[in-house]
Motif scaffolding. Sequence first.
Motif, PDB file in Angstrom:
ATOM      1  N   ILE A 178       0.001  45.426  18.052  1.00 26.95           N
ATOM      2  CA  ILE A 178      -0.481  44.571  16.968  1.00 26.95           C
ATOM      3  C   ILE A 178      -1.027  45.457  15.865  1.00 26.95           C
ATOM      4  O   ILE A 178      -1.847  46.335  16.109  1.00 26.95           O
ATOM      5  CB  ILE A 178      -1.579  43.616  17.464  1.00 26.95           C
ATOM      6  CG1 ILE A 178      -1.052  42.764  18.621  1.00 26.95           C
ATOM      7  CG2 ILE A 178      -2.092  42.742  16.322  1.00 26.95           C
ATOM      8  CD1 ILE A 178      -2.087  41.864  19.237  1.00 26.95           C
ATOM      9  N   LYS A 179      -0.541  45.241  14.657  1.00 25.23           N
ATOM     10  CA  LYS A 179      -0.998  46.023  13.504  1.00 25.23           C
ATOM     11  C   LYS A 179      -1.302  45.082  12.351  1.00 25.23           C
ATOM     12  O   LYS A 179      -0.692  44.036  12.219  1.00 25.23           O
ATOM     13  CB  LYS A 179       0.078  47.023  13.061  1.00 25.23           C
ATOM     14  CG  LYS A 179       0.504  48.013  14.141  1.00 25.23           C
ATOM     15  CD  LYS A 179       1.600  48.923  13.614  1.00 25.23           C
ATOM     16  CE  LYS A 179       2.058  49.922  14.663  1.00 25.23           C
ATOM     17  NZ  LYS A 179       3.131  50.793  14.178  1.00 25.23           N
ATOM     18  N   GLY A 180      -2.234  45.463  11.508  1.00 23.05           N
ATOM     19  CA  GLY A 180      -2.443  44.739  10.268  1.00 23.05           C
ATOM     20  C   GLY A 180      -1.230  44.915   9.376  1.00 23.05           C
ATOM     21  O   GLY A 180      -0.556  45.947   9.415  1.00 23.05           O
ATOM     22  N   LEU A 181      -0.915  43.926   8.565  1.00 28.60           N
ATOM     23  CA  LEU A 181       0.277  44.009   7.736  1.00 28.60           C
ATOM     24  C   LEU A 181       0.196  45.168   6.757  1.00 28.60           C
ATOM     25  O   LEU A 181       1.219  45.698   6.330  1.00 28.60           O
ATOM     26  CB  LEU A 181       0.492  42.697   6.971  1.00 28.60           C
ATOM     27  CG  LEU A 181       1.817  42.617   6.205  1.00 28.60           C
ATOM     28  CD1 LEU A 181       2.997  42.752   7.136  1.00 28.60           C
ATOM     29  CD2 LEU A 181       1.902  41.346   5.412  1.00 28.60           C
ATOM     30  N   SER A 182      -1.013  45.585   6.415  1.00 25.66           N
ATOM     31  CA  SER A 182      -1.136  46.724   5.510  1.00 25.66           C
ATOM     32  C   SER A 182      -0.525  47.976   6.124  1.00 25.66           C
ATOM     33  O   SER A 182      -0.104  48.895   5.419  1.00 25.66           O
ATOM     34  CB  SER A 182      -2.614  46.976   5.176  1.00 25.66           C
ATOM     35  OG  SER A 182      -3.342  47.251   6.364  1.00 25.66           O
ATOM     36  N   ASP A 183      -0.445  48.016   7.455  1.00 28.68           N
ATOM     37  CA  ASP A 183       0.178  49.145   8.146  1.00 28.68           C
ATOM     38  C   ASP A 183       1.630  48.868   8.502  1.00 28.68           C
ATOM     39  O   ASP A 183       2.322  49.753   9.003  1.00 28.68           O
ATOM     40  CB  ASP A 183      -0.584  49.461   9.443  1.00 28.68           C
ATOM     41  CG  ASP A 183      -2.011  49.898   9.171  1.00 28.68           C
ATOM     42  OD1 ASP A 183      -2.224  50.554   8.142  1.00 28.68           O
ATOM     43  OD2 ASP A 183      -2.893  49.561   9.971  1.00 28.68           O
ATOM     44  N   PHE A 184       2.068  47.618   8.290  1.00 30.45           N
ATOM     45  CA  PHE A 184       3.427  47.251   8.678  1.00 30.45           C
ATOM     46  C   PHE A 184       4.444  47.855   7.714  1.00 30.45           C
ATOM     47  O   PHE A 184       4.342  47.721   6.505  1.00 30.45           O
ATOM     48  CB  PHE A 184       3.573  45.728   8.682  1.00 30.45           C
ATOM     49  CG  PHE A 184       4.998  45.262   8.847  1.00 30.45           C
ATOM     50  CD1 PHE A 184       5.584  45.245  10.098  1.00 30.45           C
ATOM     51  CD2 PHE A 184       5.749  44.852   7.759  1.00 30.45           C
ATOM     52  CE1 PHE A 184       6.888  44.816  10.266  1.00 30.45           C
ATOM     53  CE2 PHE A 184       7.046  44.426   7.908  1.00 30.45           C
ATOM     54  CZ  PHE A 184       7.621  44.401   9.168  1.00 30.45           C
ATOM     55  N   GLN A 185       5.418  48.493   8.297  1.00 29.44           N
ATOM     56  CA  GLN A 185       6.532  49.018   7.520  1.00 29.44           C
ATOM     57  C   GLN A 185       7.821  48.601   8.207  1.00 29.44           C
ATOM     58  O   GLN A 185       8.030  48.914   9.383  1.00 29.44           O
ATOM     59  CB  GLN A 185       6.466  50.543   7.419  1.00 29.44           C
ATOM     60  CG  GLN A 185       5.275  51.070   6.632  1.00 29.44           C
ATOM     61  CD  GLN A 185       5.333  50.675   5.171  1.00 29.44           C
ATOM     62  OE1 GLN A 185       6.408  50.532   4.594  1.00 29.44           O
ATOM     63  NE2 GLN A 185       4.166  50.506   4.561  1.00 29.44           N
ATOM     64  N   ALA A 186       8.670  47.859   7.508  1.00 28.15           N
ATOM     65  CA  ALA A 186       9.946  47.455   8.086  1.00 28.15           C
ATOM     66  C   ALA A 186      10.765  48.702   8.427  1.00 28.15           C
ATOM     67  O   ALA A 186      10.827  49.653   7.646  1.00 28.15           O
ATOM     68  CB  ALA A 186      10.710  46.575   7.103  1.00 28.15           C
ATOM     69  N   LYS A 187      11.368  48.698   9.592  1.00 26.34           N
ATOM     70  CA  LYS A 187      12.199  49.830  10.005  1.00 26.34           C
ATOM     71  C   LYS A 187      13.451  49.932   9.141  1.00 26.34           C
ATOM     72  O   LYS A 187      14.003  51.019   8.957  1.00 26.34           O
ATOM     73  CB  LYS A 187      12.593  49.665  11.472  1.00 26.34           C
ATOM     74  CG  LYS A 187      11.409  49.661  12.436  1.00 26.34           C
ATOM     75  CD  LYS A 187      11.875  49.392  13.863  1.00 26.34           C
ATOM     76  CE  LYS A 187      10.695  49.344  14.817  1.00 26.34           C
ATOM     77  NZ  LYS A 187      11.126  49.013  16.208  1.00 26.34           N
TER      78      LYS A 187
END
Length: 327
Positions: A21-30
């Motif tokens: 689980i990550k905050g979206l601020s850390d989310f990066q689409a592969k």
Amino acid sequence: MRGFATPKISHFYYFQAVKTIKGLSDFQAKRPSVVTIGTFDGVHVGHRKILDRLILSGKDANLESTLLTFYPHPRMVLQKDTDLRLLSSIEEKTQILNELGLDALIIHPFTKEFSRLTAKEFVRQILVNRLQARRIIIGYDHRFGRNRSADIQDLRAYGNLYGFEVEEINAQEIDDISVSSTKIRKALNEGDLETANRYLGYAYTISGKVIRGKGLGRELGFPTANLQPDTPYKLIPRQGVYVVSATHEQTTRYGMMNIGMNPTVDGTREHIEIHFFELDQDLYDQPLQVRLHKRLRDEIKFSSLDSLKAQLTADQEQARNYIATLE
């Protein structure tokens, strides 16, 4: 008795098969994504048709299959007086979705502030910049943006502007989905568990924690685990007696459950009590996810505890006979 306050959530969450689980601020689409959007309450058979299409589309086009859903449910935020009851808690929904093979599940905190995003802001900030969407799979009647002012034609126009295509789910498929959602809630409220489970594609579940009761069941020879649902907005089916199962210590345990007021002993509030046939141990404070398989009867007020005990014995025999057909 079943009132609730609006649930709170303060971050985007990104779930992977490994349950990271990550905050979206850390989310990066592969990689660039194919996206569908919706509440997906219950993740029923209609939803699964859309998700199957999403996953297949991702594989065919080498796009990351991404579901963008919301918590709390938008109606719980924008319509404070609504008596909305949901088919799945956020934990139950996440559990189901994580088993389907999505590349990414994003649960967005739905707030009044978020609802005020214009359609263009939503598309640019969320779909394009954050999710790198190259394809959107969406219903013909989907509306989005501030005051739900934009529709699929607007989305197609934004697609031309930002470089993504829009795949439309046609009217017949949308009707199937909306009807099944409506029917599930209606069926559960009426005690028609067979219809509800058929539209869900699985046994309806209630998740919660075992709490202490009055101990009457044990006095009658039918000790019960009293379940307190995890979320107050969970739809609790019509009062009555049900055949149920739960997994405890990696073993499936069957039993019968009563949802009701305990009228024989002049109960004053609704209880959910489960008597497991092959499990007699202290479950207090333990989490439990109960699956509802069949409804046996309405709750009845008996003239005596002996009459209640006789009925429970008959219920148990009927439940065991039904369970034998499942095994």
